[in-house]
Design an enzyme around this catalytic site. Structure first.
Site, short mmCIF file in Angstrom:
data_model
loop_
_atom_site.label_atom_id
_atom_site.label_comp_id
_atom_site.label_asym_id
_atom_site.label_seq_id
_atom_site.Cartn_x
_atom_site.Cartn_y
_atom_site.Cartn_z
CG ASP A 147 -16.81 9.37 -31.15
OD1 ASP A 147 -17.49 10.12 -31.88
OD2 ASP A 147 -15.84 8.73 -31.60
C1 GLC Z 1 -17.30 9.85 -34.95
C2 GLC Z 1 -15.85 9.79 -34.72
C3 GLC Z 1 -15.23 11.04 -34.21
C4 GLC Z 1 -15.89 12.25 -34.78
C5 GLC Z 1 -17.36 12.21 -34.41
C6 GLC Z 1 -18.15 13.40 -34.91
O1 GLC Z 1 -17.98 8.73 -35.14
O2 GLC Z 1 -15.37 8.65 -34.04
O3 GLC Z 1 -13.87 11.02 -34.46
O4 GLC Z 1 -15.29 13.41 -34.33
O5 GLC Z 1 -17.96 11.04 -34.88
O6 GLC Z 1 -18.37 13.34 -36.25
#
Ligand code: GLC
Length: 719
Positions: free
Chosen positions: A262
C-alpha cells in the site's frame, strides 16, 4: 513481436537490464491527477525517462497516459508503463459504494458492474484497478467498511470472486479488461478500536474462519495482484510479513501474480518501529515477498547498495521483475503500448446510456428498506412532497468515497430524481434544513414551512462522503447532532415522514427507529442514485437490498457480527449471569440479511431430505414460500447452518446459501438448498478443513433473524 515467444522475449529483456532498471520496474509512482496518500513523486516524467518507474497511479485519460507512455518509450529499454488507479466502484460512471452494492446479493450484477468499470477505465488508459477490497469488518467505526462487502466471509468470498471475474474477464489483452488488485492483505478490517491503520491483534482461528476466505476466493478466481495492508499482524507489518506473503499467499494458496505494497507502506516501517532506515525496510519487504513498492521509492533508492554489498540477491529482484513483465506482456503492452489510449473509444464508452442504465439498476438493488411500518411506501406520484435535509440536493455525496473519475455534475441527486419521476404530476419543494454538522435557524424555519405545505416529507439525512472511506473512522456513528435536531423538528409538524439515510457505514439509528415508521438506507448510490431512489420511493422498482453488515443498536456493541460464537452462557434476558449487556440487547437493530420489500412472503416449515446423510452425500433443505399479497414480491431467501457439537466452538449461525425469488400475487413455490460436505466443513483444531459427524441445524428466512429451523445428521464413516 506478437509472434515472438513470451519467455524468450522477457528473459532477453531481463538480461539486458541493469539493477537500477530492474528496480525501476518495481517502482510504482504517483501522478498528480488525484492524491491518495501523503507523499508525491516529484518529477515523475524525469524518473520515467530514466527508466526508474514501472507503473504509475493517479494518472488517467488517453492523453495523459499517452504522454507518459511516450516518455517511458524514450528510456533505453523502452519498457511500457502500466497505469493503475483506485477504480473502486466505477470509473466515470459511478456505481453504489461497494458496501451498498454488496447489499444487492446479486453476483451477476456485481460482476457486470466490475466489467463496466473495467471497460471505462481501460478506455481511459488504465490497466490496473485497486479493487476488490475484500477486508471483512465487524466494526462500523472503521470508515473503510464502505469499500468492502460487509461482515460475512462466505458472501464476501462470492462477491470477491465475482468482482475479479468482472474486472479481468477471460483475456487480459482485450483492451476492455484490467487486472484486479485484491486488498488489503491482510486483516486490515480489524484495526483496534475501529481506528484506521491501527494495530491488528487476532487469533489464528478468527483469521482462518472469518478474515482469510475472501482473499483466498479472489486468488482462486485468478486475481493478478495483491496489495498489502498498512497494519501489523502479531507485531510484524503486513508489508514485511513473510508468513503471510510467501508462506500463506504464495506457497499455501498458490498465488502467482505480484504483490504491491500500500501507499508508502515500505517507509512506514520506520514508524512501526521495525526498521531503522528505508534500506532496512526495503530489504525486509522484498525478502517477505513484496514485488512492487508503492510510492516509497525505497526499493529504487536503497536496494542497489544492498545488492552490491550482497545483502540482497539480484535473483530475488529478478523474480519480482519477471512477475511484472509477464503481466505487462499478457496485457498486450509490448505489442501495443497505446492500445488503451484511444480518445474515440473513451468517448463512446464513458457514461454511455448502457452504463447509466446499469448504474441505475445497481443503485436500485443496493437500497435497503429498513422499516415501512405504516406502509407509507411506495408513495403515489401526486401531491406535494417536501424534500428536506442537507443531502437532499447533494450530487457529490451521492457518489460516495473513492469516486475515481466520477463527476458530481453528471450525477442525479435525490432532488433531481424525484423531480424527474414526478414530472408535472406533482410538486417537490426542497429545503436544506441544516448543514451536515451545524444547525442553522433560517434553514430550519424554511424546512418547517416546506413541510407545512406538503402532503408528505422525505427527509434525507446522514453522512457526507468525507465522513467515511480511508482515514475516516468515527467513535459516534449516529446522525450528526444538527441533523437529529432537524429530524425532531420535522416530526413535530405531524406530517408523514419518510426518512432516507445516506452514508458509508452501518449507522446507529436506534432513536430514529423509534421515531420514524419508515426508513430507507440509501448509502451513496452513485451516478444514477437520485433516479434509483425515486424508482424505489414511488414503487417503479420494489426494494430488494439486504444488509451485509448489521446496524448496531449502540456503538457500545461493536465490533459485532451475527456469526458470533454461542459462549458458555448464551444470552438469556432473565438470567443475570448470561452473556449480555445490562443496558442493551445483544443483537443488531437491523441485522445482517435484513431488508424489507413491498409485500411479504410467508415461509412454511422446513423439510429436510435425507435426515441422515452419509459422508460425501447431499442434504436437501426445502421450504414452501407463498406470496399472500396482491402484488408481485421479490425477496431473498437465506439459508443458515449451525454445527451443534464440534471439536471447536462453531458460530450460532452462518450464511450458507441464498436465492432471490419473485412470486406473483397468490403464488406459492418450493425453494430448495443443497448442502454438501463443503458447506459443513470448518477449520479443525489443527486449522485443516474438517467435516465432523453429528447434528446440524439448517435455518431459513428472509433475514438472519426470525428463522425457521430443521435438524439433520451427518453420519460418520463407520455409521
Ligand atoms: C491507499 C489505500 C489503498 C489505495 C492506495 C492507492 O492509501 O489504502 O486502498 O488503493 O492508497 O491510492
Amino acid at each position: 513481436m506478437a509472434a515472438m515467444n513470451k519467455d524468450t522475449f522477457l528473459r532477453d529483456l531481463l538480461n539486458r537490464m541493469t539493477v537500477k532498471e530492474k528496480l525501476g520496474q518495481l517502482n510504482l509512482l504517483t501522478g498528480a491527477m488525484d492524491a491518495t496518500g501523503m507523499k508525491d513523486s516529484g518529477d515523475l516524467e524525469a524518473k520515467i525517462r530514466d527508466g526508474h518507474c514501472g507503473a504509475v497511479l493517479n494518472v488517467y485519460t488517453p492523453a495523459a497516459t499517452r504522454a507518459l507512455q511516450e516518455a517511458a518509450l524514450t528510456a533505453p529499454l523502452r519498457i511500457p508503463l502500466l497505469f493503475g488507479y483506485d477504480v473502486i466502484h466505477g470509473h466515470r460512471t459511478i456505481f453504489p459504494i461497494p458496501l451498498g452494492l454488496a447489499c444487492s446479493w446479486n453476483l451477476k450484477l456485481l460482476e457486470r458492474c466490475a466489467r463496466a468499470a473495467a471497460a471505462e477505465s481501460a478506455a481511459d488508459g488504465l490497466h490496473w484497478v485497486y479493487s476488490p477490497m475484500v477486508d471483512i469488518s465487524h466494526d462500523p467505526r472503521w470508515g473503510r467498511v464502505a469499500e468492502g462487502a460487509g461482515e460475512d466471509p462466505w458472501l464476501g468470498s462470492l462477491i470477491a470472486a465475482a468482482l475479479v471475474r468482472g474486472y479481468q474477464g477471460n483475456d487480459l489483452s482485450d483492451p476492455a479488461a484490467v487486472i484486479a488488485c485484491v486488498k488489503h492483505f491482510a486483516l486490515y478490517g480489524a484495526p483496534s478500536g475501529g481506528r484506521d491503520y491501527h494495530t491488528v491483534d487476532m487469533s489464528r482461528r478468527e483469521m482462518e474462519e472469518t478474515y482469510f476466505p475472501p482473499y483466498r476466493a479472489a486468488i482462486d478466481a485468478g486475481a493478478r495482484t495483491v496489495m498489502t495492508a498498512f497494519n501489523v499482524i502479531d507485531g510484524i507489518p503486513a508489508s514485511a510479513n513473510r508468513g503471510l506473503l510467501t508462506d500463506l499467499l504464495r506457497d499455501a494458496w498458490g498465488f502467482n501474480g505480484w504483490i504491491v505494497t500500500d501507499y508508502t507502506a515500505v517507509s512506514e516501517m520506520k514508524n512501526h518501529g521495525t526498521a531503522a532506515t528505508d534500506a532496512d525496510a526495503a530489504r525486509q519487504s522484498l525478502a517477505a515477498g513484496v514485488d512492487m513498492d508503492m510510492v516509497s521509492e525505497a526499493f529504487l533508492t536503497e536496494l542497489p547498495e544492498l545488492v552490491k554489498s550482497g545483502q540482497v540477491s539480484e535473483e530475488s529482484i529478478n523474480t519480482a521483475v519477471m512477475r511484472i513483465l509477464q503481466t505487462k506482456w499478457d496485457l498486450g503492452l509490448f505489442q501495443d503500448p497505446y492500445a488503451r489510449c484511444d480518445e474515440a473509444r473513451a468517448q463512446a464508452v464513458h457514461l454511455n446510456p448502457e452504463m447509466r442504465a446499469l448504474a441505475r439498476e445497481a443503485a436500485r438493488e443496493s437500497i435497503v428498506l429498513l422499516k415501512n411500518d405504516d406502509l407509507t411506501l411506495p408513495l403515489a406520484k401526486h401531491g406535494t412532497i417536501a424534500l428536506i435535509g442537507p443531502l437532499a440536493e447533494s450530487h457529490r455525496d451521492m457518489l460516495g468515497c473513492w469516486i475515481a473519475a466520477g463527476d458530481p455534475a453528471e450525477t442525479a441527486s435525490p432532488l433531481d430524481g424525484l423531480r424527474e419521476a414526478l414530472g408535472n404530476t406533482g410538486r417537490v419543494i426542497s429545503a436544506k434544513g441544516c448543514e451536515i454538522h451545524s444547525p442553522n435557524d433560517e434553514l430550519r424555519d424554511e424546512a418547517v414551512r416546506a413541510a407545512a405545505l406538503a402532503d408528505v416529507v422525505i427527509l434525507v439525512l446522514g453522512e457526507s462522503a468525507d465522513m467515511y472511506g480511508e482515514a475516516a473512522s468515527r467513535t459516534d456513528i449516529r446522525l450528526p447532532k444538527a441533523q437529529r435536531r432537524l429530524a425532531k423538528r420535522i416530526l413535530q409538524t405531524g406530517k408523514p415522514v419518510v426518512l432516507v439515510t445516506m452514508g458509508g457505514r452501518p449507522l446507529e439509528l436506534s432513536k430514529e427507529a423509534r421515531d420514524f415508521p419508515t426508513i430507507i438506507h440509501a448509502w451513496a448510490l452513485g451516478t444514477e442514485g437520485g433516479r434509483a431512489l425515486a424508482d424505489v420511493i414511488f414503487g417503479d422498482a420494489a426494494p430488494v437490498g439486504k444488509l451485509t453488515m448489521g446496524f448496531p443498536r449502540s456503538i457500545g456493541q461493536v465490533p459485532m457480527t451475527y456469526r458470533e460464537k454461542p459462549t458458555g452462557r448464551p444470552f438469556d434476558a432473565a438470567m443475570h449471569y448470561s452473556s449480555k449487556y445490562l443496558d442493551c440487547p445483544n443483537d443488531a437493530l437491523f441485522p445482517f440479511g435484513h431488508g424489507l420489500t413491498y409485500g411479504e412472503l410467508e415461509l412454511g416449515e422446513l423439510q429436510v431430505d435425507p435426515q441422515e446423510v452419509p459422508p460425501g452425500g447431499t442434504v436437501t433443505v426445502s421450504v414452501k414460500i407463498t406470496n399472500p399479497g396482491p402484488r408481485e414480491v421479490t425477496d431473498t431467501i437465506q439459508l443458515y447452518l449451525r454445527d451443534l457439537v464440534a471439536s471447536v466452538s462453531r458460530p450460532v449461525k452462518e450464511l450458507s446459501g441464498f436465492e432471490r425469488v419473485t412470486l406473483a400475487a397468490g403464488e406459492s413455490r418450493v425453494v430448495s438448498f443443497r448442502i454438501t460436505d463443503a458447506d459443513l466443513s470448518f477449520p479443525g483444531e489443527d486449522f485443516k478443513p474438517v467435516v465432523e459427524p453429528g447434528d446440524f441445524e439448517a435455518m431459513a428466512g428472509t433475514s438472519s433473524v426470525d428463522l425457521k429451523g430443521v435438524r439433520f445428521r451427518r453420519l460418520g464413516d463407520a455409521e
